[in-house]
Design a protein around this motif. Structure first.
Motif, PDB file in Angstrom:
ATOM      1  N   ARG A  87     -25.932  37.032 -26.164  1.00  0.00           N
ATOM      2  CA  ARG A  87     -25.502  36.569 -24.838  1.00  0.00           C
ATOM      3  C   ARG A  87     -26.682  36.638 -23.880  1.00  0.00           C
ATOM      4  NH1 ARG A  87     -20.461  35.938 -22.637  1.00  0.00           N
ATOM      5  NH2 ARG A  87     -19.335  37.199 -24.175  1.00  0.00           N
ATOM      6  N   TRP A 104     -18.135  28.563 -18.835  1.00  0.00           N
ATOM      7  CA  TRP A 104     -18.156  27.944 -20.156  1.00  0.00           C
ATOM      8  C   TRP A 104     -19.586  27.517 -20.476  1.00  0.00           C
ATOM      9  CZ3 TRP A 104     -19.876  23.029 -21.419  1.00  0.00           C
ATOM     10  CH2 TRP A 104     -19.634  22.606 -22.721  1.00  0.00           C
ATOM     11  N   THR A 119     -13.848  29.318 -24.328  1.00  0.00           N
ATOM     12  CA  THR A 119     -14.332  28.454 -25.401  1.00  0.00           C
ATOM     13  C   THR A 119     -14.080  26.985 -25.135  1.00  0.00           C
ATOM     14  OG1 THR A 119     -12.234  28.637 -26.614  1.00  0.00           O
ATOM     15  CG2 THR A 119     -13.928  30.270 -27.118  1.00  0.00           C
ATOM     16  N   VAL A 129     -14.725  33.976 -24.899  1.00  0.00           N
ATOM     17  CA  VAL A 129     -15.894  34.195 -25.747  1.00  0.00           C
ATOM     18  C   VAL A 129     -16.261  35.671 -25.687  1.00  0.00           C
ATOM     19  CG1 VAL A 129     -18.319  33.627 -26.154  1.00  0.00           C
ATOM     20  CG2 VAL A 129     -16.733  31.856 -25.354  1.00  0.00           C
TER      21      VAL A 129
END
Length: 310
Positions: free
Chosen positions: A195, A266, A218, A138
């Motif tokens: 984020r 994650w 991801t 990500v």
């Protein structure tokens, strides 16, 4: 107001280049980028690199590259930092080429961490490929990931003055927890995009500049397979699987060959500044994230199962 938009890359100086290449590619699932005169680069997406690994004795973070949206924004940000009395120098063409950016300026935060303000981090010539991942990393608008840095006694007011007032970061939240009698962990988390945090700070025991860098995947299955690869390789863990209460990251922490950690996670939370409310939490972990030695002791102390009843 001019500000950084994301963490573009980090630069580490390490004493064991071969160990680091194995760690990054075979265990974490990154793609080897370029071999350089003094090391190599690692990729986690379409960019030419996200980690730059150089040979040397430091075994620590030596630079962080923060990307700014365009040249005009970069000029305005540099002017703002200089106006506050902080020294900023423009990098030459050789440095820009090594970092694979269009323009670069170099300064330092109050702890002495080298900060590189850049525009135009280049894409690689080939698509990102990992032989280890089911999904990908990500990055995108959230940048390369996040890092937790050590304050080393510099006051919070001082370093926030640099990161918030000058670079444009915003506070996400703080966590204050008494982790043992008389020992309090007090961390503050900052974001510059969606984020949950790009950088966080605390006065923690390690003497290095960095406590950890976080990479996010991801596919939740990639957390499990990376966990198994690190376990099978006997790579030391700082913390086993768990979740944080503030960014909701499901992750584990594994030590790099240089002694600081990588958080492999994650499901990190995305912040909407229109609705986000800054809070102070009282726990670093919602569950798990136990030290590996504690887990080993608990498993060893568990009674043997009665196989006749199973």
């Amino acid at each position: 107001m001019p500000q950084v938009k994301e963490l573009g890359y980090v630069v580490y100086e390490v004493s064991g280049l071969a160990d680091w290449e194995h760690f990054g590619v075979e265990l974490l699932g990154m793609q080897l980028g370029d071999k350089t005169e003094d090391g190599f680069t690692l990729r986690t997406d379409e960019k030419a690199h996200r980690w730059i690994v150089t040979g040397g004795p430091a075994d620590d973070l030596v630079a962080t590259g923060y990307e700014v949206s365009d040249a005009a924004e970069l000029d305005a940000l540099v002017e703002k930092v200089r106006a506050a009395g902080v020294e900023v120098t423009e990098g030459d063409g050789a440095l820009a080429a090594a970092r694979k950016v269009e323009r670069i300026f170099v300064t330092a935060d109050p702890m002495g961490n080298r900060i590189e303000l850049v525009t135009g981090l280049a894409d690689a010539d080939t698509p990102f490929e990992s032989a280890k991942l089911l999904g990908g990393f990500v990055t995108g608008a959230g940048g390369a990931g996040h890092q937790v840095l050590l304050a080393h006694g510099v006051s919070r007011e001082t370093y926030l003055g640099f990161y918030i007032d000058l670079l444009g970061f915003k506070v996400s939240d703080t966590i204050v927890e008494e982790v043992s009698p008389g020992v309090v962990a007090d961390l503050i988390f900052l974001h510059c995009n969606g984020r949950h945090h790009t950088v966080a700070f605390g006065d923690l025991p390690p003497q290095k500049r960095v406590h950890h860098f976080m990479v996010e995947v991801t596919d939740i299955r990639d957390v499990g397979t990376a966990y198994d690869r690190c376990m099978d390789a006997k790579q030391p863990f700082e913390m086993t699987l768990g979740m944080h209460p503030n960014d909701h990251m499901f992750s584990f922490y594994v030590f790099t060959p240089s002694g600081f950690s990588v958080e492999y996670g994650w499901g990190g939370l995305i912040i909407d500044d229109e609705t986000w409310e800054v809070r102070t939490l009282d726990k670093l972990h919602s569950w798990g994230h136990r030290p590996s030695e504690v887990v080993a002791e608990l498993l060893a102390a568990a009674p043997a199962p009665n196989k006749e009843t199973h």
